[in-house]
Design an enzyme around this catalytic site. Structure first.
Site, PDB file in Angstrom:
ATOM      1  N   THR A  41     -16.637 -25.625  44.315  1.00  0.00           N
ATOM      2  CA  THR A  41     -16.128 -26.950  44.000  1.00  0.00           C
ATOM      3  C   THR A  41     -14.655 -26.965  44.352  1.00  0.00           C
ATOM      4  O   THR A  41     -13.963 -25.955  44.150  1.00  0.00           O
ATOM      5  CB  THR A  41     -16.314 -27.296  42.511  1.00  0.00           C
ATOM      6  OG1 THR A  41     -15.404 -28.327  42.133  1.00  0.00           O
ATOM      7  CG2 THR A  41     -16.043 -26.102  41.628  1.00  0.00           C
ATOM      8  N   CYS A  59     -14.355 -32.999  48.163  1.00  0.00           N
ATOM      9  CA  CYS A  59     -15.224 -32.828  46.999  1.00  0.00           C
ATOM     10  C   CYS A  59     -16.559 -32.401  47.569  1.00  0.00           C
ATOM     11  O   CYS A  59     -17.044 -32.997  48.543  1.00  0.00           O
ATOM     12  CB  CYS A  59     -15.348 -34.120  46.201  1.00  0.00           C
ATOM     13  SG  CYS A  59     -16.589 -34.026  44.886  1.00  0.00           S
TER      14      CYS A  59
END
Length: 231
Positions: A83, A197
């Site tokens: 992430t 992202c």
């Protein structure tokens, strides 16, 4: 082959993509029935998300450090945080283990520079777009000029990630909104766009942008294979 340690589940939607890309890439490179040797710790993302939005970053760091140590004990040879946002505590995770941590921003920046670009637009969570841990690394370590959307656009990009993408929802009107954000960044001089992202690649692709997109999920996963297979 080195054992890849994956800090995942943030969200599992993108972690599944990591697992797929890593194993497909190993098979493409080695052929036959080859696949990656890897370990994954998958968080309950509801707990992590609550800590993020409450600003409880020390508690979130403790969660990642504990998981990194589990992967180290399990036999991982190096680590990935799957992430962008949780690279906010990358330095703390790295300090807590003896394994190298493959930072998501570094292979992304190297690919951008190799393609000849220097000014990039950045899409991601509000944390990634607004805080220095990510933009600063791209600018200070790699010499990139980083543009982010305006306030209203940042809010919409962030909303779509948490209300839709991490829940596996792909909504056409949100794709249109992202296209508009990308177009605005290009109009301001962005030569390329970082999908900063790991879920954004579920929503937009090359057809949604007038300039190249750099998908951090794919880039990070492929860099992991590079490291796993290096001599």
């Amino acid at each position: 082959m080195k054992v890849i340690g994956l800090l995942g589940g943030m969200s599992w939607e993108s972690s599944a993509e990591y697992y797929r890309i890593i194993n497909q890439t190993v098979r493409e490179r080695l052929g036959g029935l080859h696949s990656a040797e890897c370990l994954m710790w998958s968080f309950d993302f509801a707990r992590i998300e609550a800590l993020q939005h409450a600003g409880q970053w020390e508690a979130a760091t403790a969660e990642l450090v504990a998981a990194a140590r589990r992967l180290e004990r399990g036999g991982a040879d190096f680590l990935l945080i799957c992430t962008n946002t949780m690279h906010r505590m990358a330095d703390e995770v790295q300090a807590a283990v003896s394994l190298p941590l493959l930072h998501i921003a570094d292979p992304t920046a190297e690919k951008i520079k190799a393609a000849g670009f220097r000014t990039v637009g950045l899409l991601g969570t509000a944390f990634t777009m607004e805080q220095a841990f990510y933009r600063g690394r791209l600018e200070d370590r790699h010499g990139l000029a980083v543009l982010v959307p305006d306030d209203a656009q940042r809010a919409e990009v962030h909303r779509v990630i948490y209300e839709e993408l991490v829940q596996g929802k792909v909504v056409d009107r949100s794709r249109a909104a992202y296209r508009a954000v990308i177009a605005a960044l290009v109009a301001r001089g962005a030569e390329a766009i970082i999908l900063g992202c790991t879920e954004i690649m579920l929503l937009v692709g090359p057809e949604d942008s007038a300039v190249p997109l750099f998908d951090t999920t794919a880039i990070h996963a492929e860099a992991a294979v590079d490291k796993a297979l290096e001599a």
